[in-house]
Design an enzyme around this catalytic site. Structure first.
Site, PDB file in Angstrom:
ATOM      1  N   TRP A 116       0.915  -1.187  -0.007  1.00 46.90           N
ATOM      2  CA  TRP A 116       0.138  -0.199   0.013  1.00 46.90           C
ATOM      3  C   TRP A 116       0.962   1.206  -0.013  1.00 46.90           C
ATOM      4  O   TRP A 116       0.300   2.362  -0.372  1.00 46.90           O
ATOM      5  CB  TRP A 116      -0.838   0.016   1.173  1.00 46.90           C
ATOM      6  CG  TRP A 116      -0.379   0.314   2.434  1.00 46.90           C
ATOM      7  CD1 TRP A 116       0.883  -0.179   2.864  1.00 46.90           C
ATOM      8  CD2 TRP A 116      -0.761   1.050   3.440  1.00 46.90           C
ATOM      9  NE1 TRP A 116       0.967   0.247   4.365  1.00 46.90           N
ATOM     10  CE2 TRP A 116      -0.058   0.987   4.668  1.00 46.90           C
ATOM     11  CE3 TRP A 116      -1.926   2.051   3.782  1.00 46.90           C
ATOM     12  CZ2 TRP A 116      -0.455   1.757   5.790  1.00 46.90           C
ATOM     13  CZ3 TRP A 116      -2.270   2.523   4.819  1.00 46.90           C
ATOM     14  CH2 TRP A 116      -1.320   2.488   5.915  1.00 46.90           C
ATOM     15  N   ASP A 117       2.131   1.063   0.436  1.00 41.18           N
ATOM     16  CA  ASP A 117       3.120   2.305   0.260  1.00 41.18           C
ATOM     17  C   ASP A 117       3.068   2.854  -1.058  1.00 41.18           C
ATOM     18  O   ASP A 117       2.997   4.307  -1.160  1.00 41.18           O
ATOM     19  CB  ASP A 117       4.430   1.543   0.182  1.00 41.18           C
ATOM     20  CG  ASP A 117       4.889   0.893   1.579  1.00 41.18           C
ATOM     21  OD1 ASP A 117       4.019   0.155   1.942  1.00 41.18           O
ATOM     22  OD2 ASP A 117       5.881   0.870   2.124  1.00 41.18           O
ATOM     23  N   GLU A 254       0.606  -2.597  13.028  1.00 41.44           N
ATOM     24  CA  GLU A 254       1.039  -4.354  12.816  1.00 41.44           C
ATOM     25  C   GLU A 254       1.525  -4.779  14.226  1.00 41.44           C
ATOM     26  O   GLU A 254       1.794  -5.997  14.281  1.00 41.44           O
ATOM     27  CB  GLU A 254       2.115  -4.344  11.704  1.00 41.44           C
ATOM     28  CG  GLU A 254       1.474  -4.082  10.351  1.00 41.44           C
ATOM     29  CD  GLU A 254       3.032  -4.231   9.376  1.00 41.44           C
ATOM     30  OE1 GLU A 254       3.851  -3.879   9.734  1.00 41.44           O
ATOM     31  OE2 GLU A 254       2.397  -4.082   8.184  1.00 41.44           O
ATOM     32  N   LYS A 365       2.405   0.845  16.515  1.00 45.68           N
ATOM     33  CA  LYS A 365       3.459   0.700  15.651  1.00 45.68           C
ATOM     34  C   LYS A 365       3.490   2.026  14.603  1.00 45.68           C
ATOM     35  O   LYS A 365       4.527   2.636  14.434  1.00 45.68           O
ATOM     36  CB  LYS A 365       3.519  -0.528  14.640  1.00 45.68           C
ATOM     37  CG  LYS A 365       4.526  -0.550  13.679  1.00 45.68           C
ATOM     38  CD  LYS A 365       4.701  -1.771  13.049  1.00 45.68           C
ATOM     39  CE  LYS A 365       5.833  -1.722  12.079  1.00 45.68           C
ATOM     40  NZ  LYS A 365       5.883  -3.048  11.168  1.00 45.68           N
ATOM     41  N   GLN A 366       2.442   2.447  13.997  1.00 41.24           N
ATOM     42  CA  GLN A 366       2.488   3.525  13.133  1.00 41.24           C
ATOM     43  C   GLN A 366       1.048   4.042  12.914  1.00 41.24           C
ATOM     44  O   GLN A 366      -0.131   3.567  13.566  1.00 41.24           O
ATOM     45  CB  GLN A 366       2.925   2.735  11.859  1.00 41.24           C
ATOM     46  CG  GLN A 366       1.713   1.790  11.138  1.00 41.24           C
ATOM     47  CD  GLN A 366       2.269   0.953  10.062  1.00 41.24           C
ATOM     48  OE1 GLN A 366       2.823  -0.089  10.390  1.00 41.24           O
ATOM     49  NE2 GLN A 366       2.312   1.473   8.949  1.00 41.24           N
TER      50      GLN A 366
HETATM   51  O1  IFM Z   1       3.682  -1.512   4.133  1.00 40.18           O
HETATM   52  C1  IFM Z   1       4.572  -1.073   5.200  1.00 40.18           C
HETATM   53  C2  IFM Z   1       3.636  -1.380   6.343  1.00 40.18           C
HETATM   54  O2  IFM Z   1       2.772  -0.512   6.781  1.00 40.18           O
HETATM   55  C3  IFM Z   1       4.665  -1.495   7.824  1.00 40.18           C
HETATM   56  N1  IFM Z   1       5.803  -2.620   7.523  1.00 40.18           N
HETATM   57  C4  IFM Z   1       6.494  -2.330   6.215  1.00 40.18           C
HETATM   58  C5  IFM Z   1       5.614  -2.339   4.973  1.00 40.18           C
HETATM   59  C6  IFM Z   1       6.413  -1.900   3.767  1.00 40.18           C
HETATM   60  O3  IFM Z   1       7.013  -0.711   3.769  1.00 40.18           O
END
Ligand code: IFM
Length: 552
Positions: A116-117, A254, A365-366
Site C-alpha cells: 500500500w506504500d 502491525e 506501531k504506526q
Molecule cells: O507497508 C509497510 C507496512 O505498513 C509497515 N511495514 C513495512 C511495509 C512496507 O514498507
C-alpha cells in the site's frame, strides 16, 4: 554483455569512449536484441553531448513541476530534494505493468514487492507532479485485478481483494513466516489480514480522478477497481444485531494482529463503498452505455446496491468513548503506555518490550487512527482531531517508516509546528541519517512520499475536493518562504508562500481552477492570472485577484 576494444595508442593521445546501452526484454517486443540495437544505433548517431542536453532538459522540466523551494532552512531543502529525486527515478509513466516497490530499485529488502506504500504514500506525489506515472501505477492495479478477484473468491467473498505484497501477476506474495535472529519462527499475518490495502488502492484511484478528471481512466479502469473493492467489503462484513462488523482483521498498526473492528478499516471501507456509488452514478449519468457494459462484465445486479447502502449506514464505528476513537474493539482495555517515558532510546520499542508485551499494550506501531484524522478529516470535529492526535501520539512508537510523516502532517494542520518539524526531521532522516538502522536495504519510498505529503498537505494545508482545492499554509518558524508547484486538472499552478505574510498563486494557461482558503468558499481563478492572499495577523484573507497582473 562484454566488449573488447583494441587500438594502437600513441603517446599523449587522448581516446574518448562513449558507451550506449539499450535494454529491451521479451515483455516489450518479440525481438528485444534487434530493438535494443536499433535504439542504440539511433542514439549513438545523435552523439553523447546531444543526449546529455536532452537529459538535462528533461530533468529541468520535471523539476519545474516538482521542485519545492524552502527559504530559511537548508536541511529541509535538501530533504525535500532527496525525496523528490528518489520518487522521480523510481516511477515509470510508460509501463502499466509495474508499480513502485517499498524500497524502489535501490535495495533488496521486501524483494521488490509492491505494498500500500505505492498507492497511499507515493501516488499522491505523482498525481500532482507527473500524473502519467500515477496513472501507470493505478493501471498496474487494474491489470492485476483478476488475481484480486480470484483472491476474494478463494476467501469466499465477492469482488476483488488485492494482495498485500504483489509483483507482476498481482498474486499474494507475502511470506508466511520469517525466522528471527534468535531462531524463532514468526508468522506473518499481514498477507491475510491487512485488507485495508483495498481502501488504499481505492483512495489512489479517487485522488487521481479528483485531481485529473481523466475520463478515460475512470470509465475504463478506475470505476471497476472502486466497485470491485467495495463489493469485497460488503461481502466481508458480518451482521450482528443490525450492525456490520469486520472481525479478524489487521489495521495499519502491525503490533496488533487479528483484531475486531479496526476503526481505520471500518471507516475506510465505508468510504470505499461510498466512492464506488459515486463512480456508478457518474457512469450512469455521463456514460450510460459504458455503465451497462461494465455491469454485464462484472455481473453486478443493481439490487446489490441496497445492501451496500445498508452496510455504509450501519457499519460498526466506535462511539462509546466520547471524543476518543478506539483503534479496535478492546484497545482501550490493553495496558496503557507512554512512549516518552522510554526516551532517549535507540532500539525500537517493540524490541524493548518484546512481542507479547507489545501486543498486550496500547503501543501503536504506526499511524492508524491518526491516518484517519488526515484521510477522513471532514468526518471529525476539530476537538476530535486534537484529542485523538494527542492520545495516540503519546502511544506510538513509529516502528514503521510510514509513520512519522503522517504524524507530522496532522501536527502541521493542527498548528503544532515544533512537533510537526520534529516529525518532518525524523521522516527525512530515515534514509539520510539511517535513524531506523535499515537504510542499507534501500530507500524507504513511502516515507519519501509521506514527506512530500507532509509538505504539501500538511505545511501548505492543501485539501483536494471534487469542486476544487483548498490551501491553508502554516510554515515552521524557521522557514521564511516556501515555493512549490503542482498540476491540477492539466494546469500547472505556482505557489509562493511568504510565512505569515502573503500567498501568491499563478494559474497556468490551461483552464480556470476553483481554489479557496481552507474553511472558506472556493473562488474561481482564471487561467494565466496571478492572485494573492494576505495574512491578517490570525488568518489568511480571501484570495484576491483585483489589480493583480493578468486579472481584469
Ligand atoms: O507497508 C509497510 C507496512 O505498513 C509497515 N511495514 C513495512 C511495509 C512496507 O514498507
Amino acid at each position: 554483455a562484454s566488449e573488447q576494444w583494441r587500438w594502437q595508442a600513441d603517446e599523449g593521445q587522448e581516446i574518448e569512449i562513449d558507451k550506449f546501452v539499450g535494454i529491451y526484454t521479451t515483455r516489450d517486443t518479440g525481438n528485444p536484441a534487434q530493438k535494443a540495437s536499433d535504439e542504440v544505433n539511433a542514439y549513438a548517431g545523435r552523439g553523447f553531448d546531444d543526449m546529455l542536453l536532452a537529459h538535462v532538459e528533461a530533468w529541468a522540466k520535471r523539476w519545474e513541476d516538482t521542485a519545492i523551494k524552502i527559504g530559511g532552512n537548508r536541511d529541509a531543502q535538501l530533504w525535500a530534494n532527496f525525496a523528490g529525486y528518489h520518487l522521480i527515478i523510481a516511477g515509470n509513466g510508460f509501463d502499466e505493468r509495474v508499480s513502485i516497490s517499498a524500497r524502489t530499485l535501490t535495495g533488496t529488502i521486501y524483494k521488490g514487492h509492491i505494498f500500500w506504500d505505492a498507492d497511499m504514500f507515493m501516488i499522491p506525489f505523482f498525481i500532482y507532479t507527473h500524473p502519467a506515472t500515477a496513472r501507470a501505477m493505478l493501471m498496474y492495479r487494474y491489470h492485476t485485478i483478476d488475481a484480486a478477484r480470484q483472491e476474494a473468491k478463494d476467501m469466499g467473498a465477492k469482488g476483488a481483494m488485492f494482495a498485500w505484497e504483489s509483483t507482476s501477476t498481482g498474486e499474494e506474495m507475502t511470506p508466511e513466516s520469517v525466522i528471527a535472529p534468535n531462531g524463532e519462527v514468526i508468522l506473518i499475518l499481514s498477507g491475510k489480514l491487512e485488507q485495508h490495502i483495498n481502501c488504499a488502492i481505492a483512495y489512489g484511484v479517487w485522488q487521481y480522478w479528483i485531481a485529473t478528471r481523466d475520463e478515460d481512466f475512470i470509465v475504463n479502469a478506475g470505476s471497476e477497481i472502486l466497485i470491485e473493492t467495495a463489493r469485497f467489503w460488503v461481502s466481508r462484513v458480518e451482521e450482528h444485531d443490525g450492525i456490520y462488523r469486520i472481525l479478524n482483521i489487521e489495521g495499519p498498526d502491525e503490533y496488533h494482529e487479528i483484531v475486531n473492528d479496526n476503526t481505520y478499516t471500518n471507516m475506510m471501507a465505508v468510504w470505499n463503498i461510498e466512492r464506488a456509488v459515486d463512480a456508478i452514478n457518474y457512469l450512469k449519468s455521463h456514460h450510460p452505455e459504458k455503465w451497462l457494459a461494465l455491469k454485464e462484465k462484472i455481473a453486478l445486479d443493481e439490487n446489490e446496491l441496497i445492501e451496500w447502502a445498508d452496510v455504509s449506514e450501519h457499519m460498526y464505528i466506535d462511539m462509546n468513548h466520547g471524543n476518543l476513537i478506539e483503534q479496535f474493539d478492546g484497545f482501550f482495555k490493553l495496558k496503557d503506555i507512554d512512549v516518552y517515558k522510554f526516551e532517549p532510546r535507540t532500539a525500537p520499542l517493540d524490541s524493548i518490550l518484546g512481542r507479547e508485551e507489545t501486543a498486550a499494550s496500547q503501543l501503536v506501531k504506526q499511524a492508524d487512527v491518526v491516518m484517519l484524522l488526515y484521510l477522513l478529516e471532514n468526518k471529525f470535529s476539530e476537538d476530535v482531531i486534537k484529542e485523538n492526535f494527542e492520545y495516540y501520539e503519546r502511544r506510538t512508537g513509529h516502528g514503521s517508516s510510514l509513520s512519522p510523516s503522517m504524524y507530522g502532517l496532522v501536527a502541521a494542520r493542527l498548528g503544532r509546528m515544533d512537533m510537526a518539524m520534529r516529525y518532518f526531521r525524523q521522516a527525512a532522516q530515515i534514509d539520510l541519517a539511517n535513524n531506523m538502522g535499515s537504510a542499507a536495504g534501500g530507500v524507504h519510498a513511502a516515507a519519501l512520499g509521506g514527506l512530500w505529503q507532509q509538505l504539501i498537505m500538511g505545511f501548505t494545508g492543501m485539501r483536494a475536493e471534487e469542486d476544487g482545492f483548498y490551501i491553508d499554509p502554516k510554515l515552521p518558524e524557521e522557514w521564511d518562504r516556501m515555493k512549490f508547484a503542482f498540476i491540477w486538472r492539466n494546469n500547472h499552478i505556482d505557489f509562493d508562500v511568504e510565512r505569515n505574510k502573503q500567498i501568491t498563486i499563478t494559474i497556468g494557461h490551461a483552464n480556470e481552477v476553483r481554489v479557496g482558503i481552507y474553511g472558506r468558499q472556493l473562488q474561481t481563478l482564471r487561467p494565466g492570472a496571478t492572485y494573492r492572499s494576505e495574512w491578517d495577523g490570525t488568518t489568511w484573507r480571501d484570495i484576491d485577484g483585483k489589480g493583480q497582473e493578468g486579472v481584469a
